[in-house]
Design an enzyme around this catalytic site. Structure first.
Site, PDB file in Angstrom:
ATOM      1  N   GLY A 117      36.104   2.456  27.947  1.00 16.99           N
ATOM      2  CA  GLY A 117      36.039   2.524  29.373  1.00 16.99           C
ATOM      3  C   GLY A 117      37.385   2.385  29.748  1.00 16.99           C
ATOM      4  O   GLY A 117      38.157   3.529  29.709  1.00 16.99           O
ATOM      5  N   SER A 184      38.502   5.278  22.254  1.00 11.98           N
ATOM      6  CA  SER A 184      38.815   5.692  23.756  1.00 11.98           C
ATOM      7  C   SER A 184      39.570   4.545  24.076  1.00 11.98           C
ATOM      8  O   SER A 184      40.479   4.468  23.741  1.00 11.98           O
ATOM      9  CB  SER A 184      37.510   5.870  24.380  1.00 11.98           C
ATOM     10  OG  SER A 184      37.554   6.475  25.520  1.00 11.98           O
ATOM     11  N   TRP A 185      39.032   4.114  25.323  1.00 17.38           N
ATOM     12  CA  TRP A 185      40.116   2.928  25.655  1.00 17.38           C
ATOM     13  C   TRP A 185      39.917   1.747  24.762  1.00 17.38           C
ATOM     14  O   TRP A 185      41.232   1.135  24.711  1.00 17.38           O
ATOM     15  CB  TRP A 185      39.419   2.321  26.897  1.00 17.38           C
ATOM     16  CG  TRP A 185      40.023   1.096  27.193  1.00 17.38           C
ATOM     17  CD1 TRP A 185      39.141  -0.131  27.230  1.00 17.38           C
ATOM     18  CD2 TRP A 185      41.133   0.564  27.834  1.00 17.38           C
ATOM     19  NE1 TRP A 185      39.891  -1.378  27.467  1.00 17.38           N
ATOM     20  CE2 TRP A 185      41.158  -1.034  27.719  1.00 17.38           C
ATOM     21  CE3 TRP A 185      42.175   1.198  28.006  1.00 17.38           C
ATOM     22  CZ2 TRP A 185      42.035  -1.875  28.260  1.00 17.38           C
ATOM     23  CZ3 TRP A 185      43.399   0.335  28.538  1.00 17.38           C
ATOM     24  CH2 TRP A 185      43.357  -1.161  28.545  1.00 17.38           C
ATOM     25  N   ASP A 340      37.041  16.957  21.555  1.00 20.60           N
ATOM     26  CA  ASP A 340      37.139  15.844  22.285  1.00 20.60           C
ATOM     27  C   ASP A 340      37.833  16.275  23.802  1.00 20.60           C
ATOM     28  O   ASP A 340      39.044  16.533  23.753  1.00 20.60           O
ATOM     29  CB  ASP A 340      37.985  14.700  21.885  1.00 20.60           C
ATOM     30  CG  ASP A 340      37.656  13.279  22.434  1.00 20.60           C
ATOM     31  OD1 ASP A 340      37.418  13.531  23.890  1.00 20.60           O
ATOM     32  OD2 ASP A 340      37.736  12.397  21.920  1.00 20.60           O
ATOM     33  N   HIS A 368      33.809  13.887  21.859  1.00 18.42           N
ATOM     34  CA  HIS A 368      34.425  12.238  22.077  1.00 18.42           C
ATOM     35  C   HIS A 368      33.549  11.157  21.553  1.00 18.42           C
ATOM     36  O   HIS A 368      34.053  10.120  20.996  1.00 18.42           O
ATOM     37  CB  HIS A 368      34.801  12.151  23.428  1.00 18.42           C
ATOM     38  CG  HIS A 368      35.316  10.867  23.919  1.00 18.42           C
ATOM     39  ND1 HIS A 368      36.600  10.505  23.685  1.00 18.42           N
ATOM     40  CD2 HIS A 368      34.811   9.775  24.640  1.00 18.42           C
ATOM     41  CE1 HIS A 368      37.015   9.294  23.969  1.00 18.42           C
ATOM     42  NE2 HIS A 368      35.783   8.931  24.613  1.00 18.42           N
TER      43      HIS A 368
END
Length: 395
Positions: A117, A184-185, A340, A368
């Site tokens: 996120g 990711s985050w 990605d 991704h």
């Protein structure tokens, strides 16, 4: 089950499912499913089969070498679904309470999963990257996300607050040190946490690298990725009047913090759908439908936008790269999908160049999402490698 291959000589060779290479996934991107019978005729189709088996075999040989034992082969398949053996809520500030859970082996090697996120929350499938007989698997929802409360709250919600929360949770669960896993985050937070507390980290698995630099934000939210997904970009763009399009991040920030809840929801849906439509190499309808869930979308979009407007709360654009020396000694694997679009490979490449000691795995047929077959396989293999090292170093 058998797969039949017809050769030019009209002779037949059969493979049972168990005789296929163990790395060969049950659902393969080039064939609809291995649950059906297929007949492959002609040299071209046979060549494709041999080529794919050869690719997987080379990966397996690499796994054997990386594990440090030529007779040991790393597992690459997701583990079966499991349920938590304990759950709880931890009050981490006057405002925030975070949800946490533990699954797997209560006496196992601890690993903490950092979700994406920010604002994405955890899901039961996150447990499947880890061997439940070896790992004590800890998942938690970051401030404002998932089951944590208050929902979608931005007050006292910064990267440094989350790092403090990770430490509070570690102490609450009486864990001296743990393995850290983030995508990711989650890779951003994993790097920031590890650079802040390198003595508490036994190993790192990072996926879909996001360093939260201006060029990464501009690529995805200011029109760069629109060159690849113009159809998905237009609804995201069109919510914003032309006079405000000099900065989509700023324009969405106004709407996601509007006093009108319906304006918040509309902006949250558009923001979330844009990301969900670009997260997989091949469209994933189930993932895209998450953009229709107002409860999920509001936390996802509001918290993401809040962090991006504030540049991740980092003191400089290259902060995470500048502090890599602090974690250079930690066994680390970087997994990156070649295609990605959300977190393009330039960031993983920059991290690889700054941190060449880390294993660098580029998945050639993935975008991704951690749930794409090639990426999931590399993530499981990375955890298996750290498992092997932990067993060897255990007193």
């Amino acid at each position: 089950m058998r797969l039949g291959f017809k050769f030019a000589s009209k002779s037949n060779t059969f493979f049972t499912h168990s005789s296929l290479p163990p790395a060969f996934p049950p659902s393969f991107p080039y064939f609809p499913s291995l649950s059906k019978n297929f007949t492959f005729s002609g040299k071209k189709k046979l060549s494709l089969w041999v080529l794919r088996v050869g690719y997987k075999t080379e990966t397996q040989l690499s796994d054997k070498m990386e594990s440090g034992n030529p007779t040991e082969q790393l597992i690459r398949n997701l583990y079966p679904p499991i349920e938590p053996y304990s759950t709880g809520f931890l009050k981490v500030s006057d405002v925030h309470t975070i949800y946490w859970e533990q699954s797997g082996n209560p006496d196992g090697h601890p690993v903490v999963f950092l979700h994406g996120g920010p604002g994405g929350g955890t899901s039961p499938s996150n447990r499947r990257f880890f061997d439940p007989e070896f790992y004590r698997i800890i998942l938690f929802d970051q401030r404002g996300a998932g089951k944590s409360t208050p929902h979608a709250c931005l007050e006292n919600n910064t990267t440094w607050d989350l790092i403090d929360d990770i430490e509070k949770l570690r102490e609450h669960l009486k864990i001296p040190e743990w393995q850290v896993f983030g995508g990711s985050w989650g890779s951003t937070l994993a790097l920031a946490y590890s650079e802040s507390h390198p003595d508490k980290v036994t190993g790192l698995v990072l996926r879909g690298i996001f360093l939260l630099r201006k060029k990464e934000i501009d690529w995805f939210y200011e029109g760069g990725a629109a060159a690849i997904y113009p159809d998905a970009w237009e609804p995201f763009r069109d919510l914003i009047p032309e006079k405000e399009r000099e900065s989509f991040i700023t324009a969405y920030h106004r709407r996601l913090n509007s006093e009108d809840l319906e304006i918040q929801y509309a902006a949250a849906r558009a923001w979330t759908k844009w990301e969900m439509m670009t997260a997989h190499l091949l469209p994933n309808d189930e993932n895209i439908k998450r953009g229709d869930d107002d409860y999920f979308s509001l936390a996802f979009a509001r918290i993401e936008n809040h962090y991006f407007v504030n540049k991740g709360f980092f003191p400089s654009d290259s902060f995470l790269l500048d502090n890599v020396d602090k974690i250079r000694h930690i066994n680390t694997t970087i997994v990156q999908g070649r295609y990605d679009v959300c977190c393009p490979m330039m960031s993983a490449w920059d991290l690889h160049k700054a941190f060449p000691e880390a294993d660098f795995k580029v998945v050639p047929n993935a975008g991704h999402s951690a749930n794409e077959p090639g990426i999931a396989a590399e993530l499981v293999a990375a955890n298996e490698k750290l498992k092997s090292l932990a067993k060897k170093n255990k007193p």
